[in-house]
Write an enzyme that holds these catalytic residues in place. Structure first.
Site, PDB file in Angstrom:
ATOM      1  N   GLU A  79      19.239  28.027 -38.848  1.00  0.00           N
ATOM      2  CA  GLU A  79      18.090  28.385 -39.688  1.00  0.00           C
ATOM      3  C   GLU A  79      16.972  28.141 -39.061  1.00  0.00           C
ATOM      4  O   GLU A  79      16.953  27.143 -38.156  1.00  0.00           O
ATOM      5  CB  GLU A  79      18.152  27.511 -41.279  1.00  0.00           C
ATOM      6  CG  GLU A  79      19.479  28.119 -41.961  1.00  0.00           C
ATOM      7  CD  GLU A  79      19.434  29.349 -42.469  1.00  0.00           C
ATOM      8  OE1 GLU A  79      18.207  29.942 -42.696  1.00  0.00           O
ATOM      9  OE2 GLU A  79      20.477  30.045 -42.530  1.00  0.00           O
ATOM     10  N   SER A 136      30.037  31.604 -20.503  1.00  0.00           N
ATOM     11  CA  SER A 136      29.247  30.657 -21.122  1.00  0.00           C
ATOM     12  C   SER A 136      30.217  30.022 -22.528  1.00  0.00           C
ATOM     13  O   SER A 136      29.924  29.156 -23.131  1.00  0.00           O
ATOM     14  CB  SER A 136      28.124  31.503 -21.848  1.00  0.00           C
ATOM     15  OG  SER A 136      28.437  32.572 -22.309  1.00  0.00           O
ATOM     16  N   HIS A 158      28.693  32.393 -28.837  1.00  0.00           N
ATOM     17  CA  HIS A 158      28.741  30.898 -28.448  1.00  0.00           C
ATOM     18  C   HIS A 158      28.887  30.062 -29.702  1.00  0.00           C
ATOM     19  O   HIS A 158      28.608  30.423 -30.916  1.00  0.00           O
ATOM     20  CB  HIS A 158      27.358  30.721 -27.727  1.00  0.00           C
ATOM     21  CG  HIS A 158      27.199  31.666 -26.828  1.00  0.00           C
ATOM     22  ND1 HIS A 158      26.336  32.615 -26.766  1.00  0.00           N
ATOM     23  CD2 HIS A 158      27.705  31.572 -25.590  1.00  0.00           C
ATOM     24  CE1 HIS A 158      26.339  33.330 -25.539  1.00  0.00           C
ATOM     25  NE2 HIS A 158      27.274  32.769 -24.965  1.00  0.00           N
TER      26      HIS A 158
END
Length: 275
Positions: free
Chosen positions: A214, A45, A230
């Site tokens: 956020e 990924s 990631h």
């Protein structure tokens, strides 16, 4: 006849011979333009193509084309959650190799999910099964007259209390380095390079590179996210640039085959297609 004229005549006579000796491979079987070479990415990924429903998460393979010159393209086969083992078991290596042509590169980056040894579908042991599976990628590329390139897994964002960037991949990078030496395979030590980069940026500087969000910042993550594995676009661009530089420094690609290594490439250039 003067010496200059004799040299000119000799060069003209040799020209047809030189042209006839040009390999057909470089011209795509007889055309006038050198054919495109492909960099095939086998990985997890951290490198994979992401789609609109995952934005702003970004794999470094999405940004690699920014740094490749004319005549090079990317086929990104990296897939979320895969290890060197599961990528093969699911038939993904076979699919990748079906598209490989002589002169191509096969970039191989695994480790994140190989470390999940509690999962029998993905876990491998660094110096036994991990190396055995990686060797199958190497052999498959070579059987198709392509060049395999081993890439140690890019580091996660993890810092000690004193701000020191911490390695997270255990023995897997060392096992890959050992295999590359044994097999005579080009190695890009992105684990070491990214660890040094995260140390340079520090805990605060790296946050914008990883998928930290956020609440309300992205409709895909309404509650926010704190992801230290990631990347966001700027992080993917940075890792892709690191990879491209390593391809140059390792002699895998020539300077003319790369671009923008020292130029600003804003993360805003990243786009996410619909799934």
């Amino acid at each position: 006849m003067s010496l200059t004229r004799r040299r000119t005549a000799a060069a003209l006579l040799a020209l047809p011979l030189a042209l006839s000796a040009t390999p057909a491979l470089a011209h795509g079987g007889g055309g006038h333009r050198p054919r495109t070479r492909t960099l095939h990415i086998a990985g997890d990924s951290t490198a994979a193509q992401k789609y609109a429903d995952a934005a702003p998460e970004t794999g470094w393979g999405m940004a690699l084309p920014f740094f490749l010159g004319q005549g090079l393209t990317v086929a990104n086969h990296a897939m979320n959650g895969r290890s060197s083992k599961s990528f093969i078991d699911e038939g993904r290596l076979t699919t990748l190799l079906d598209g490989v042509r002589p002169g191509d590169l096969v970039l191989i980056q695994f480790g994140h999910n190989d470390e999940k040894t509690e999962d029998p579908a993905r876990g491998t042991d660094p110096y036994t099964t991990y190396q055995e599976y990686l060797r199958r990628y190497v052999e498959g590329a070579r059987a198709r007259r392509a060049e395999p390139v081993l890439i140690t897994p890019v580091e996660r964002r993890r810092f000690a209390e004193d701000g020191t960037a911490k390695p997270t991949h255990g023995e897997y990078p060392a096992a890959m380095r050992a295999l590359a030496s044994e097999e005579g395979v080009a190695l890009l030590d992105v684990q070491a390079l990214s660890l040094a980069r995260w140390q340079e940026l520090g805990p605060d500087g790296t946050r914008a590179y990883f998928n930290w969000l956020e609440p309300g910042e992205s409709p895909n993550y309404p509650d926010g996210k704190q992801d230290n594995t990631h990347f966001r676009p700027d992080g993917a661009v940075d890792v892709a640039r690191t990879t491209a530089r390593a391809l140059l420094d390792g002699g895998v690609l020539a300077p003319r085959e790369l671009r923008r290594l020292d130029a600003t490439v804003p993360g805003s250039r990243i786009t996410w297609p619909q799934a």
